[in-house]
Write a protein that holds these residues in place. Structure first.
Motif, PDB file in Angstrom:
ATOM      1  N   GLU A  45      -0.822   4.724  -1.404  1.00  8.62           N
ATOM      2  CA  GLU A  45      -1.886   5.164  -0.492  1.00  8.62           C
ATOM      3  C   GLU A  45      -1.297   5.814   0.763  1.00  8.62           C
ATOM      4  O   GLU A  45      -1.719   6.907   1.178  1.00  8.62           O
ATOM      5  CB  GLU A  45      -2.743   3.954  -0.116  1.00  8.62           C
ATOM      6  CG  GLU A  45      -3.777   4.223   0.965  1.00  8.62           C
ATOM      7  CD  GLU A  45      -4.426   2.944   1.466  1.00  8.62           C
ATOM      8  OE1 GLU A  45      -4.934   2.952   2.602  1.00  8.62           O
ATOM      9  OE2 GLU A  45      -4.420   1.934   0.725  1.00  8.62           O
ATOM     10  N   GLN A  46      -0.315   5.156   1.378  1.00 11.10           N
ATOM     11  CA  GLN A  46       0.265   5.687   2.613  1.00 11.10           C
ATOM     12  C   GLN A  46       1.158   6.893   2.347  1.00 11.10           C
ATOM     13  O   GLN A  46       1.223   7.820   3.157  1.00 11.10           O
ATOM     14  CB  GLN A  46       1.049   4.587   3.330  1.00 11.10           C
ATOM     15  CG  GLN A  46       0.186   3.430   3.791  1.00 11.10           C
ATOM     16  CD  GLN A  46       0.953   2.458   4.662  1.00 11.10           C
ATOM     17  OE1 GLN A  46       1.451   2.813   5.728  1.00 11.10           O
ATOM     18  NE2 GLN A  46       1.064   1.219   4.197  1.00 11.10           N
ATOM     19  N   ALA A  78      -1.087   9.902   1.889  1.00 14.57           N
ATOM     20  CA  ALA A  78      -1.687  10.284   3.169  1.00 14.57           C
ATOM     21  C   ALA A  78      -0.690  11.030   4.051  1.00 14.57           C
ATOM     22  O   ALA A  78      -1.033  12.022   4.711  1.00 14.57           O
ATOM     23  CB  ALA A  78      -2.200   9.043   3.892  1.00 14.57           C
ATOM     24  N   ARG A 116       0.857  -1.207   0.000  1.00 16.74           N
ATOM     25  CA  ARG A 116       0.000   0.000   0.000  1.00 16.74           C
ATOM     26  C   ARG A 116       0.890   1.253   0.000  1.00 16.74           C
ATOM     27  O   ARG A 116       0.646   2.214   0.711  1.00 16.74           O
ATOM     28  CB  ARG A 116      -0.927  -0.006   1.211  1.00 16.74           C
ATOM     29  CG  ARG A 116      -1.952  -1.139   1.192  1.00 16.74           C
ATOM     30  CD  ARG A 116      -3.032  -0.979   2.245  1.00 16.74           C
ATOM     31  NE  ARG A 116      -2.509  -1.010   3.603  1.00 16.74           N
ATOM     32  CZ  ARG A 116      -2.580   0.001   4.463  1.00 16.74           C
ATOM     33  NH1 ARG A 116      -3.153   1.134   4.098  1.00 16.74           N
ATOM     34  NH2 ARG A 116      -2.071  -0.122   5.679  1.00 16.74           N
ATOM     35  N   HIS A 131       0.440  11.327  -8.095  1.00 21.92           N
ATOM     36  CA  HIS A 131      -0.746  10.928  -7.336  1.00 21.92           C
ATOM     37  C   HIS A 131      -1.263  12.001  -6.378  1.00 21.92           C
ATOM     38  O   HIS A 131      -2.342  11.829  -5.815  1.00 21.92           O
ATOM     39  CB  HIS A 131      -0.449   9.657  -6.537  1.00 21.92           C
ATOM     40  CG  HIS A 131      -0.079   8.484  -7.398  1.00 21.92           C
ATOM     41  ND1 HIS A 131      -1.000   7.801  -8.153  1.00 21.92           N
ATOM     42  CD2 HIS A 131       1.120   7.898  -7.626  1.00 21.92           C
ATOM     43  CE1 HIS A 131      -0.390   6.819  -8.817  1.00 21.92           C
ATOM     44  NE2 HIS A 131       0.895   6.854  -8.512  1.00 21.92           N
TER      45      HIS A 131
END
Length: 757
Positions: free
Chosen positions: A676-677, A680, A673, A718
């Motif tokens: 995603e991390q 974040a 992941r 991203h």
């Protein structure tokens, strides 16, 4: 998604003139080319980059003399532009016959430690040619002399002067050449020199009469053939600068081959043994033997020189071979997994607590961590002459090292990367039948639980063994040097640990406010006696947000302090910069930290700043450990030529080292992941600096080096709404070249997101 242009970075600033503007309003005048055609940075950045760095301190074995090794801030462009050969995973300067782009010292100053702990007058070493580049400085065991290599500057006409070996008298500061061209020029490609005893050194030199380097043939010797007739499964990382063909093999052999010479400080030289690819020659603690390692053919086109075939032998200083320890074959089949190891004897070294005894490790799992066996590694020991191998320890995790004291005490380390487990064992080398017991068992990620590392001191043999200190109860204790990580920041300490009872006694700790202090040196002279707190002495380094590190003696029992150095502030124009370690939370609850810098005089009421965020992701197996505080709010902001903090001089705010934890708990790998991390963490950092009124949300840049460059590319893809532009420095972006792992990051081999992997 729009195209990100690095020119946007210039557009982040305002239009006013700079000198220390706290609003980021900086006039970006065009940089003018220097006389050589290169562009030069603005003056305020040049002043920081060109500031002379603080010297490196090197204490003598007796702790009575200190060398101050002088440095320059940057190597000249002429050094960077020198020709280089890329061979066997390394880069060679073919003219000097050294590693290429070596850093160096420019001079040596000598100062005595006086009886009252003050420092004597400055004595400048003399005798070396002006402009010399000094490397590999090392003290003789008795502290009377120090040796070093010299590369004289390239005069631009004719061949360069090959490196030479010099020695200087610590009392007078006078230096003289011991070995040099044309008879014995140094060869420092694989090894250089080391002391055998107080008066002799073992040196790697260029073989006499070796001739000109091999010329590349006009046509290849033949086709390149790689065969896997045995259908062996071999997964290898992607290494740079490997050998490519037989001509590269010949070049590597030409430049890396050396002749061993024994030289005394009066200049008498004795060549021993045949020329070979010597990669390490080390005298036994008593000086009666040499442990000699050298590479040999067949070489490899797919792995670097550390995996080439290697023979290890014990010699006498006369060149007589006493025994062959091992002859390791080419290692192209070491598993790609972490905790893999080479087959056969590895980590072959002298025991520091014995006159002339070897130890080594052998994997019982074939070097493959996937094979479940017990024990996984076995540690052996054997006298240099005569005797036979004896088992002194076994480990169920991968052997990671050993610290010696004597036959009654040594500390053995083993660990396992996949679980981040590391263990410290107490063993009795003189009685292997005695069961070893655990001293520490912890996670490498848990900095709060780090008990510290045992300090070592020089024994009467000149080797480094575990330091032992008697505590207030009179018991022998280990001395633990710890970083002291806490939720408030690092608070380094020194503890005495009684191995028998497990009790600890804290004898020193950094102050908790304003300053950050670390142990720099244990001031124990050579010897075997147990230290006591009645005459205990250390050197600490002390710094603050606004003051560079200075060194101090601290002497027991009163813990009186004496300042050793008085280094000036390297960039006084930024002395009043603001530094704060900030904490904030990611959307999944993981606590994050970063160091926020603002330029001198910044006031959020007067306007927000453009901000550069410079980061490097790290992998974790635990959310709790990923949330731990690392660093100190009171440490000095060191700035070098590649530091993002240079932009403080141009009115930027800097968010340095915002934590970007990529977490995979249990059986999950962190990279599953990754994007995603990563996003974040970046969003949490941006939200925090905007919330604090520091950063203009439309003028935030992101940057990083290597894996941080890979991070930057992913964030611009991203999370393009967060950043105006990015700086991706020396990145590796093609993950098809590293399908199974990259540095300390494990990959599954499956590329689920081609744009980010």
């Amino acid at each position: 998604m729009g195209i990100h242009d690095v020119r946007n970075l210039v557009a982040l600033a305002g239009t006013e003139s700079t000198a220390g503007s706290a609003t980021g309003a900086t006039n970006y005048e065009s940089t003018q080319p220097a006389d050589n055609g290169y562009q030069i940075p603005p003056e305020e950045i040049r002043k920081i980059v060109d500031a002379p760095p603080t010297p490196t301190l090197m204490f003598s074995p007796t702790k009575k003399t200190i060398l101050f090794l002088q440095r320059r801030s940057l190597a000249p462009l002429s050094d960077i532009a020198r020709p280089e050969l890329k061979l066997g995973g390394m880069r060679i300067d073919p003219e000097y016959n050294t590693k290429s782009r070596m850093s160096f010292y420019t001079g040596i100053h000598i100062r005595k430690v006086l009886s009252d702990n003050n420092i004597g007058e400055d004595l400048v070493m003399t005798g070396v040619p002006e402009g010399s580049r000094i490397n590999y400085c090392s003290w003789s065991p008795d502290g009377r002399y120090f040796a070093f290599s010299v590369r004289e500057p390239d005069q631009g006409e004719g061949p360069v002067t090959l490196p030479s070996l010099w020695v200087a008298d610590a009392e007078t500061g006078k230096a003289r050449q011991l070995l040099g061209a044309p008879e014995y020029a140094l060869n420092t490609v694989l090894d250089h020199f080391s002391w055998i005893d107080d008066t002799r050194l073992v040196v790697c030199t260029i073989p006499q009469g070796r001739g000109a380097p091999p010329k590349k043939p006009p046509t290849p010797f033949g086709p390149k053939i790689q065969s896997n007739e045995g259908q062996a499964v071999m997964q290898n990382r992607t290494y740079q600068d490997l050998l490519k063909d037989s001509h590269d093999e010949n070049l590597f052999e030409y430049y890396a081959t050396s002749q061993i010479v024994i030289v005394s400080i009066d200049g008498q030289a004795l060549p021993i043994g045949p020329p070979a690819l010597y990669c390490d020659v080390e005298a036994s603690p008593d000086g009666h033997f040499l442990l000699v390692r050298y590479l040999h053919r067949p070489f490899s086109f797919i792995v670097h020189l550390a995996r080439f075939p290697k023979k290890i032998e014990v010699w006498r200083p006369s060149g007589e071979i006493v025994k062959e320890v091992c002859d390791l074959p080419l290692a192209e089949d070491i598993p790609i997994s972490f905790d893999s190891a080479r087959k056969g004897r590895r980590s072959v070294n002298w025991r520091n607590d014995k006159l002339a005894t070897l130890y080594w490790v052998e994997a019982q799992d074939g070097g493959d961590p996937k094979n479940e066996v017990s024990p996984r590694d076995i540690v052996y020991t054997e006298p240099a002459e005569g005797g036979f191998p004896q088992v002194i320890a076994e480990t169920d995790l991968r052997f990671q090292g050993i610290c010696w004291m004597d036959d009654d005490l040594a500390l053995l380390y083993d660990g396992w990367y996949k679980t981040r487990k590391t263990r410290t064992w107490v063993i009795t080398p003189g009685n292997p039948e005695k069961e070893k017991h655990i001293l520490f068992d912890r996670s490498t990620e848990d900095v709060y639980g780090d008990p510290g590392s045992p300090k070592r001191r020089q024994s009467s043999l000149g080797t480094y063994v575990l330091a032992q200190v008697r505590n207030s109860a009179g018991n022998k204790c280990l001395l633990l040097d710890g970083r002291g990580a806490t939720p408030e920041g690092n608070i380094p300490f020194l503890d005495l640990l009684d191995i028998e009872t497990g009790e600890k006694e804290r004898i020193w700790q950094s102050v908790k406010e304003k300053y950050y202090e670390t142990l720099a040196l244990l001031m124990a002279p050579k010897g075997d006696e147990v230290l006591t707190l009645d005459n205990f002495k250390i050197v600490i380094a002390r710094e603050s947000q606004t003051e560079p590190h200075q060194f101090y003696f601290v002497c027991w029992p009163a813990k009186t302090e004496t300042r050793i150095t008085n280094f000036p502030h390297p960039y006084p124009q930024l002395k009043d910069l603001n530094k704060e370690i900030i904490r904030y939370a990611r959307s999944d609850g993981v606590q994050l930290t970063a160091t926020l810098y603002t330029p001198p005089g910044f006031d959020s009421a007067k306007g927000k700043l453009p901000l550069l965020m410079w980061a490097y992701p790290r992998e974790f197996k635990s959310k709790d450990n990923a949330s731990q505080m690392r660093g100190s709010p009171f440490s000095f902001a060191g700035i070098n030529s590649t530091s993002p903090l240079l932009w403080l001089a141009r009115g930027f705010a800097i968010l340095d080292g915002p934590t970007m934890p990529i977490i995979g708990e249990g059986d999950e790998e962190p990279n599953e992941r990754y994007v995603e991390q990563l996003v974040a963490s970046a969003k949490a950092a941006v939200d925090e600096v905007v919330r604090r009124g520091v950063a203009d949300p439309n003028k935030i840049a992101v940057g990083g080096h290597s894996y941080g460059a890979f991070m930057t590319a992913n964030l611009l893809i991203h999370a393009s709404d967060l950043f105006a532009c990015g700086i991706a420095r020396s990145g590796a972006y093609n993950r098809t070249l590293t399908p199974f792992g990259f540095q300390k990051r494990e990959l599954s081999g499956r590329h689920r997101r081609p744009t980010s992997r």
